[in-house]
Design a protein around this motif. Structure first.
Motif, short mmCIF file in Angstrom:
data_model
loop_
_atom_site.label_atom_id
_atom_site.label_comp_id
_atom_site.label_asym_id
_atom_site.label_seq_id
_atom_site.Cartn_x
_atom_site.Cartn_y
_atom_site.Cartn_z
N ALA A 1 2.44 10.44 0.69
CA ALA A 1 1.54 9.33 1.05
C ALA A 1 1.11 9.40 2.50
O ALA A 1 0.04 8.90 2.87
CB ALA A 1 2.23 8.00 0.77
N CYS A 2 1.92 10.01 3.35
CA CYS A 2 1.60 10.06 4.78
C CYS A 2 0.38 10.92 5.09
O CYS A 2 -0.10 10.92 6.22
CB CYS A 2 2.80 10.56 5.57
N THR A 3 -0.12 11.66 4.11
CA THR A 3 -1.35 12.42 4.32
C THR A 3 -2.59 11.52 4.23
O THR A 3 -3.68 11.94 4.60
CB THR A 3 -1.48 13.53 3.27
N HIS A 4 -2.41 10.27 3.75
CA HIS A 4 -3.51 9.31 3.60
C HIS A 4 -3.37 8.28 4.71
O HIS A 4 -2.32 7.63 4.85
CB HIS A 4 -3.41 8.66 2.22
N SER A 5 -4.41 8.10 5.52
CA SER A 5 -4.29 7.28 6.73
C SER A 5 -3.87 5.84 6.43
O SER A 5 -2.97 5.30 7.09
CB SER A 5 -5.62 7.29 7.49
N HIS A 6 -4.49 5.18 5.44
CA HIS A 6 -4.14 3.78 5.15
C HIS A 6 -2.72 3.68 4.60
O HIS A 6 -1.98 2.73 4.93
CB HIS A 6 -5.14 3.19 4.14
N CYS A 7 -2.35 4.65 3.78
CA CYS A 7 -0.99 4.64 3.24
C CYS A 7 0.03 4.88 4.36
O CYS A 7 1.09 4.25 4.38
CB CYS A 7 -0.83 5.71 2.16
N ARG A 8 -0.31 5.75 5.27
CA ARG A 8 0.59 6.03 6.39
C ARG A 8 0.83 4.76 7.23
O ARG A 8 1.94 4.47 7.66
CB ARG A 8 0.03 7.15 7.26
N GLU A 9 -0.24 4.02 7.49
CA GLU A 9 -0.11 2.77 8.24
C GLU A 9 0.80 1.78 7.51
O GLU A 9 1.62 1.09 8.12
CB GLU A 9 -1.49 2.15 8.47
N ALA A 10 0.65 1.72 6.18
CA ALA A 10 1.48 0.80 5.40
C ALA A 10 2.94 1.24 5.39
O ALA A 10 3.86 0.41 5.47
CB ALA A 10 0.94 0.71 3.97
N VAL A 11 3.18 2.54 5.29
CA VAL A 11 4.55 3.05 5.34
C VAL A 11 5.19 2.71 6.68
O VAL A 11 6.35 2.32 6.76
CB VAL A 11 4.57 4.57 5.08
N LEU A 12 4.43 2.87 7.75
CA LEU A 12 4.93 2.54 9.08
C LEU A 12 5.30 1.06 9.18
O LEU A 12 6.32 0.70 9.77
CB LEU A 12 3.86 2.89 10.13
N LYS A 13 4.51 0.22 8.56
CA LYS A 13 4.74 -1.23 8.63
C LYS A 13 5.95 -1.66 7.81
O LYS A 13 6.78 -2.47 8.28
CB LYS A 13 3.49 -1.96 8.15
N TYR A 14 6.08 -1.15 6.61
CA TYR A 14 7.09 -1.67 5.68
C TYR A 14 8.35 -0.81 5.58
O TYR A 14 9.38 -1.30 5.10
CB TYR A 14 6.49 -1.81 4.28
N CYS A 15 8.26 0.45 5.97
CA CYS A 15 9.38 1.36 5.68
C CYS A 15 10.06 1.95 6.91
O CYS A 15 11.12 2.57 6.77
CB CYS A 15 8.90 2.51 4.78
N ALA A 16 9.45 1.80 8.08
CA ALA A 16 10.01 2.45 9.27
C ALA A 16 11.45 2.00 9.55
O ALA A 16 12.30 2.82 9.92
CB ALA A 16 9.12 2.19 10.48
N ASP A 17 11.71 0.70 9.38
CA ASP A 17 13.05 0.19 9.71
C ASP A 17 14.13 0.83 8.85
O ASP A 17 15.15 1.31 9.36
CB ASP A 17 13.09 -1.34 9.54
N TRP A 18 13.92 0.84 7.54
CA TRP A 18 14.97 1.41 6.70
C TRP A 18 15.02 2.93 6.76
O TRP A 18 16.06 3.54 6.54
CB TRP A 18 14.91 0.89 5.26
N LEU A 19 13.89 3.56 7.12
CA LEU A 19 13.94 5.00 7.37
C LEU A 19 14.85 5.30 8.57
O LEU A 19 15.63 6.26 8.55
CB LEU A 19 12.53 5.54 7.64
N GLU A 20 14.75 4.46 9.60
CA GLU A 20 15.64 4.59 10.76
C GLU A 20 17.10 4.45 10.32
O GLU A 20 17.98 5.21 10.76
CB GLU A 20 15.31 3.52 11.80
N GLU A 21 17.37 3.47 9.46
CA GLU A 21 18.74 3.23 9.02
C GLU A 21 19.29 4.44 8.25
O GLU A 21 20.45 4.82 8.42
CB GLU A 21 18.79 1.99 8.12
N VAL A 22 18.44 5.01 7.41
CA VAL A 22 18.87 6.18 6.64
C VAL A 22 19.23 7.34 7.58
O VAL A 22 20.27 8.00 7.42
CB VAL A 22 17.77 6.62 5.66
N ILE A 23 18.38 7.57 8.58
CA ILE A 23 18.60 8.69 9.51
C ILE A 23 19.83 8.45 10.38
O ILE A 23 20.61 9.37 10.63
CB ILE A 23 17.35 8.89 10.39
#
Length: 699
Positions: free
Chosen positions: A181-203
């Motif tokens: 999804a990160c190859t699509h600009s609008h999807c990438r923005e949405a992933v950044l908004k909703y998923c960045a926090d838990w991606l940090e937690e996973v890492i």
């Protein structure tokens, strides 16, 4: 197995297209098949669907009318990550063909499949839904992005990934979907908004945390759903999460830019792109099993200048990247990712015209950003140093090997890397020794003709290398590529790029110099250059840029060393030949010393041919211009002038007499006498003395 395939083909041949389609689906819905059988059926179905687009135009019934939701469900389930790669690949091709043939009905069935699987909410359904979304993103990005961005979908992924009991396959499928999804600009923005926090937690999870009791205590968990074995994320999942976060950080490093929106709440420190790049380099060094995620992550992380600088100074990681590229299969994502890293490390900033700089400055002030400060890590010196370090890692032979079987996209990256290397004069000889010349000529031929940018890049890199190397060493011996093969690529950049916003004369200049070097070798090469590129070469004689016109006449000076070509271009008595002589004489009278020297050298060769000498003497100012060369302060120009006078006076018959008369009238005795007094080298003095003897001799 071959007999079964033949039987199926014979059986299908007696059926109509719709019946063949139903028969294939009946086989695909059966369980327990070997991969070869499934691949064969998916391939046959793909062929039918591809044909259906054209067949339907003739009025025949479309086969998509017999493909219901259960059939679509069957094909999409073959995209499951638990299938083999070869089956998934053929299923992706089949899905693409179906969506093209079925149109809106196919889009609706795909949307229904995705919604139904997500609504069921079991681990198996999540895995299939996420795998389908990941596979469809490259095929139909607009369609799948609508489903991906539906309200509530992305926020639901956080609780799923934060469940106490982890399903490695669910998490992997989810992250692969986000990665695509990160190859699509609008999807990438949405992933950044909703998923960045838990991606940090996973890492950030400590991989050494003790695994607690593995007894199932969650009410929403079933032992049959997915692979559930631990309460922490696996290293594979952490690595994949890091890749997704790198894509977000590389393109949009900060989620809350200063000065916009409400005051951010106090948060824990975020993982920087530099932190992620260190993780990827560590993964790379751990072993080849981590190569794909580490390379993919570094390909995005290296978009940042600090990461590029750190990676270029890490010798061990550079060598590992070269080894990874060397062993990567051709036309694979791993190959393209590794090439992208090296392209990022070696890329120079584009040269901006003064007008472009002014517009950029005005935009900066309009955005209240003040004066634009260029990144010092992107300046010429830093990029040159990175290029040297990458070159020293031994990448050039690997690039040569990959260029022979690479995709167009990979070949474009390879040429850009070699182009950057060729900017450094000290590397050009080594590039030639390691096969870069053959690589660039082959790339120019192999790249599509509509990819003019990549072809011009290859040609300009070739020009730079051939400027600085001896053609006999590059093309001599048992070399497979003949010297003449370099002429067409060089000729292709003589004319300025018509697609460029600003006129860049550097490619023209470098191509002229490279052709001049080639033209110094033999008559066959000179003949080939004239046949291939003469019109463009002649046009550069009229350039308002002194360096271009000088380079053009220097090339002509070498080309007319071939008497056959000199006569054809300057001695056939046509108006074009007369115009060319006038131009060369005019350049011999130019203000620039190098221009006069090159034109004088051309005249020295041309006047050795009686028919051309006669045409030169027909020009009213020819004697004056030639004697001015003899009077010049430059020793080399005086030598050329003396040789020209000597050639004219040595001509047989009427031409020699006419030369004597015109030169005496123009003050040749005084000019040659002054020339002898100024000159210090024996070659010039001897030429002047001989010319005076011919001039003063009795008829």
């Amino acid at each position: 197995m071959a007999g079964a395939a033949d039987a199926r083909a014979k059986e299908s041949g007696s059926l109509g297209r719709q019946d063949q389609t139903l028969l294939i689906f009946a086989r695909l819905m059966e369980g327990g098949k070997e991969d070869e059988e499934m691949v064969a059926d998916l391939g046959n179905l793909t062929s039918l669907l591809n044909e259906d687009v054209e067949v339907a135009k003739t009025g025949e019934p479309t086969i998509t009318s017999v493909i219901d939701s259960d059939c679509v469900d069957t094909v999409l389930c073959y995209l499951d990550m638990r299938q083999s790669d070869i089956v998934r690949g053929h299923a992706a091709l089949c899905t693409s063909a179906y969506l093209k043939a079925a149109g809106e009905d196919g889009n609706r069935k795909l949307a229904d499949f995705f919604h139904n699987r997500v609504e069921r909410g079991t681990y198996d359904d999540y895995i299939v839904a996420f795998c389908v979304a990941a596979a469809i993103f490259p095929i139909a990005p607009d369609l799948i992005s609508e489903l991906f961005l539906e309200e509530g979908f992305l926020p639901s992924l956080g609780p799923l990934m934060r469940r106490k009991w982890k399903s490695r396959k669910v998490e992997t499928a989810c992250l692969e979907m986000l990665n695509a999804a990160c190859t699509h600009s609008h999807c990438r923005e949405a992933v950044l908004k909703y998923c960045a926090d838990w991606l940090e937690e996973v890492i950030d999870q400590d991989p050494d945390d003790a695994i607690e009791s593995s007894h199932v205590t969650e009410p929403d968990l079933s032992a049959k759903e997915g692979s559930i074995s631990m309460r922490r994320h696996s290293q594979q999942v952490q690595n994949l999460a890091a890749v997704v976060l790198a894509k977000l950080r590389a393109v949009q490093p900060t989620a809350n830019p200063p000065g916009k929106g409400p005051e951010p709440r106090i948060e824990s420190a975020t993982t920087s792109i530099e932190d992620l790049s260190k993780r990827f380099t560590k993964m790379l060094l751990e072993g080849p099993e981590h190569a794909q995620p580490s390379v993919e992550g570094l390909a995005y992380a290296s978009l940042q200048s600090k990461v590029r600088e750190d990676l270029a100074h890490d010798k061990e990681s550079l060598k590992r990247l070269v080894k990874t590229l060397e062993s990567a299969p051709p036309r694979s994502p791993l190959t393209y990712g590794a090439l992208s890293i090296f392209a990022n490390l070696t890329r120079y900033q584009p040269i901006e015209s003064e007008e472009e700089k002014r517009i950029k400055q005005l935009k900066a002030y309009a955005n209240a950003a003040g004066k634009v400060k260029p990144d010092p890590l992107n300046d010429h010196a830093h990029v040159t140093e990175r290029c040297k370090r990458v070159f020293e890692s031994g990448i050039t032979p690997v690039l040569v090997a990959h260029s022979k079987n690479g995709s167009v996209a990979s070949l474009s990256l390879i040429t850009s890397i070699i182009y950057s290397f060729s900017m450094t004069l000290a590397l050009r000889g080594q590039l030639a020794q390691q096969g870069a010349v053959t690589l660039l000529i082959g790339a120019w031929v192999a790249l599509p003709k509509d990819d003019d940018k990549s072809r011009r890049t290859a040609a300009q890199a070739l020009a730079r290398i051939l400027i600085s190397t001896n053609p006999a060493l590059v093309f001599g011996g048992n070399r497979q590529v003949p010297q003449s093969a370099a002429i067409r690529p060089l000729a292709s950049i003589l004319a300025p790029d018509p697609a460029a916003d600003t006129r860049d004369l550097l490619p023209t200049f470098e191509a002229l110099l490279a052709l001049t070097n080639l033209a110094s070798t033999d008559d066959d090469t000179r003949r080939s250059i004239v046949r291939t590129a003469w019109d463009d070469i002649e046009e550069q004689l009229f350039s308002t840029n002194t360096r271009i016109s000088t380079a053009a006449v220097e090339l002509i000076c070498n080309l007319v060393q071939n008497p056959e070509e000199a006569l054809r271009l300057f001695g056939d008595g046509t108006s074009k030949a007369q115009t060319r002589i006038k131009v060369v004489l005019a350049l011999a009278d130019a203000e620039d010393v190098k221009t006069r020297s090159a034109a004088g050298g051309a005249l020295a060769s041309l006047t050795a041919l009686e028919v051309v000498a006669r045409a030169i003497l027909a020009h009213p100012r020819s004697a004056v211009i030639i004697l001015d060369l003899c009077r010049d302060d430059d020793e080399g120009l005086r030598h050329r002038g003396a040789v020209i006078v000597q050639n004219l006076l040595s001509a047989e018959g009427q031409t020699g007499q006419s030369a004597k008369s015109k030169l005496l009238e123009a003050g040749a005795v005084e000019a040659l006498t002054d020339c002898a007094k100024k000159s210090r080298t024996s070659e010039v003095v001897q030429a002047v003395v001989h010319a005076l003897e011919l001039l003063l001799a009795r008829n």
